[in-house]
Scaffold this motif. Sequence first.
Motif, PDB file in Angstrom:
ATOM      1  N   TRP A 181       0.913  -1.284   0.094  1.00 14.65           N
ATOM      2  CA  TRP A 181      -0.250   0.089   0.067  1.00 14.65           C
ATOM      3  C   TRP A 181       0.793   1.186   0.082  1.00 14.65           C
ATOM      4  O   TRP A 181       0.513   2.389  -0.611  1.00 14.65           O
ATOM      5  CB  TRP A 181      -0.909   0.136   1.138  1.00 14.65           C
ATOM      6  N   GLY A 182       2.058   1.231   0.528  1.00 13.44           N
ATOM      7  CA  GLY A 182       3.065   2.333   0.545  1.00 13.44           C
ATOM      8  C   GLY A 182       3.495   2.784  -0.749  1.00 13.44           C
ATOM      9  O   GLY A 182       3.536   3.671  -1.307  1.00 13.44           O
ATOM     10  N   VAL A 183       3.852   1.736  -1.521  1.00 12.37           N
ATOM     11  CA  VAL A 183       4.356   1.643  -2.893  1.00 12.37           C
ATOM     12  C   VAL A 183       3.244   2.097  -3.917  1.00 12.37           C
ATOM     13  O   VAL A 183       3.525   3.048  -4.540  1.00 12.37           O
ATOM     14  CB  VAL A 183       4.972   0.549  -3.097  1.00 12.37           C
ATOM     15  N   LEU A 184       2.164   1.730  -3.693  1.00 14.22           N
ATOM     16  CA  LEU A 184       0.781   2.185  -4.432  1.00 14.22           C
ATOM     17  C   LEU A 184       0.613   3.464  -4.454  1.00 14.22           C
ATOM     18  O   LEU A 184       0.314   4.332  -5.312  1.00 14.22           O
ATOM     19  CB  LEU A 184      -0.396   1.208  -4.195  1.00 14.22           C
TER      20      LEU A 184
ATOM     21  N   VAL B 226       3.343   5.672  -6.035  1.00 15.58           N
ATOM     22  CA  VAL B 226       3.190   5.743  -7.373  1.00 15.58           C
ATOM     23  C   VAL B 226       1.903   6.410  -7.796  1.00 15.58           C
ATOM     24  O   VAL B 226       1.929   7.340  -8.841  1.00 15.58           O
ATOM     25  CB  VAL B 226       2.817   4.352  -7.881  1.00 15.58           C
ATOM     26  N   VAL B 227       0.535   6.493  -7.133  1.00 10.78           N
ATOM     27  CA  VAL B 227      -0.482   7.317  -7.309  1.00 10.78           C
ATOM     28  C   VAL B 227      -0.003   8.902  -7.089  1.00 10.78           C
ATOM     29  O   VAL B 227      -0.335   9.868  -8.112  1.00 10.78           O
ATOM     30  CB  VAL B 227      -1.628   6.904  -6.476  1.00 10.78           C
ATOM     31  N   LEU B 228       0.645   9.064  -6.026  1.00 12.76           N
ATOM     32  CA  LEU B 228       0.765  10.471  -5.972  1.00 12.76           C
ATOM     33  C   LEU B 228       2.027  10.998  -6.997  1.00 12.76           C
ATOM     34  O   LEU B 228       1.826  12.236  -7.377  1.00 12.76           O
ATOM     35  CB  LEU B 228       1.480  10.755  -4.591  1.00 12.76           C
ATOM     36  N   LEU B 229       2.739  10.384  -7.315  1.00 12.76           N
ATOM     37  CA  LEU B 229       3.646  10.755  -8.640  1.00 12.76           C
ATOM     38  C   LEU B 229       3.048  10.882  -9.758  1.00 12.76           C
ATOM     39  O   LEU B 229       3.350  11.934 -10.591  1.00 12.76           O
ATOM     40  CB  LEU B 229       5.010   9.700  -8.792  1.00 12.76           C
ATOM     41  N   SER B 230       2.164   9.953 -10.204  1.00 11.45           N
ATOM     42  CA  SER B 230       1.479  10.068 -11.323  1.00 11.45           C
ATOM     43  C   SER B 230       0.460  11.137 -11.360  1.00 11.45           C
ATOM     44  O   SER B 230       0.268  12.305 -12.225  1.00 11.45           O
ATOM     45  CB  SER B 230       0.375   8.835 -11.379  1.00 11.45           C
TER      46      SER B 230
ATOM     47  N   THR C 266      -0.654  17.372 -12.937  1.00 10.22           N
ATOM     48  CA  THR C 266      -0.918  18.548 -12.655  1.00 10.22           C
ATOM     49  C   THR C 266       0.017  19.725 -12.518  1.00 10.22           C
ATOM     50  O   THR C 266      -0.126  20.868 -12.880  1.00 10.22           O
ATOM     51  CB  THR C 266      -1.652  18.463 -11.156  1.00 10.22           C
ATOM     52  N   PHE C 267       1.396  19.262 -12.255  1.00 11.24           N
ATOM     53  CA  PHE C 267       2.174  20.423 -12.146  1.00 11.24           C
ATOM     54  C   PHE C 267       2.536  21.126 -13.389  1.00 11.24           C
ATOM     55  O   PHE C 267       2.816  22.266 -13.350  1.00 11.24           O
ATOM     56  CB  PHE C 267       3.747  19.696 -11.706  1.00 11.24           C
ATOM     57  N   PRO C 268       2.709  20.424 -14.728  1.00 10.37           N
ATOM     58  CA  PRO C 268       2.919  21.226 -15.894  1.00 10.37           C
ATOM     59  C   PRO C 268       1.803  22.197 -16.105  1.00 10.37           C
ATOM     60  O   PRO C 268       1.906  23.475 -16.641  1.00 10.37           O
ATOM     61  CB  PRO C 268       3.299  20.096 -17.056  1.00 10.37           C
ATOM     62  N   ILE C 269       0.506  21.933 -15.640  1.00 12.59           N
ATOM     63  CA  ILE C 269      -0.706  22.638 -15.897  1.00 12.59           C
ATOM     64  C   ILE C 269      -0.627  24.024 -15.094  1.00 12.59           C
ATOM     65  O   ILE C 269      -0.721  24.968 -15.745  1.00 12.59           O
ATOM     66  CB  ILE C 269      -1.938  21.826 -15.709  1.00 12.59           C
ATOM     67  N   PHE C 270      -0.188  23.502 -13.872  1.00 12.29           N
ATOM     68  CA  PHE C 270       0.005  24.763 -12.894  1.00 12.29           C
ATOM     69  C   PHE C 270       1.027  25.733 -13.299  1.00 12.29           C
ATOM     70  O   PHE C 270       0.864  26.854 -13.158  1.00 12.29           O
ATOM     71  CB  PHE C 270       0.292  24.273 -11.423  1.00 12.29           C
ATOM     72  N   VAL C 271       2.323  25.330 -13.695  1.00 11.48           N
ATOM     73  CA  VAL C 271       3.357  26.023 -14.095  1.00 11.48           C
ATOM     74  C   VAL C 271       2.896  27.125 -15.343  1.00 11.48           C
ATOM     75  O   VAL C 271       3.206  28.226 -15.529  1.00 11.48           O
ATOM     76  CB  VAL C 271       4.686  25.247 -14.487  1.00 11.48           C
ATOM     77  N   ALA C 272       2.140  26.197 -16.215  1.00 13.32           N
ATOM     78  CA  ALA C 272       1.486  26.888 -17.425  1.00 13.32           C
ATOM     79  C   ALA C 272       0.846  28.171 -17.086  1.00 13.32           C
ATOM     80  O   ALA C 272       0.725  29.180 -17.941  1.00 13.32           O
ATOM     81  CB  ALA C 272       1.017  26.072 -18.365  1.00 13.32           C
TER      82      ALA C 272
END
Length: 50
Positions: free
Chosen positions: A10-13, A16-20, A25-31
């Motif tokens: 569950w920790g690894v999962l 993975v979800v948080l990185l995905s 969302t990060f490039p959208i925020f920067v743009a």
Amino acid sequence: MNQQHRFIFWGVLLIVVLLSVSSITFPIFVAQTIKNQNVICIDAGHGGCR
């Protein structure tokens, strides 16, 4: 599957979800942040000298 293996799974999962989500969302925020602003791009120029 014992308790420790479930915890690791569950920790690894979760990681993975948080990185995905952040990679989407990060490039959208920067743009949206740099929209209508002047942007200065500095090239380090690591081509070497001869």
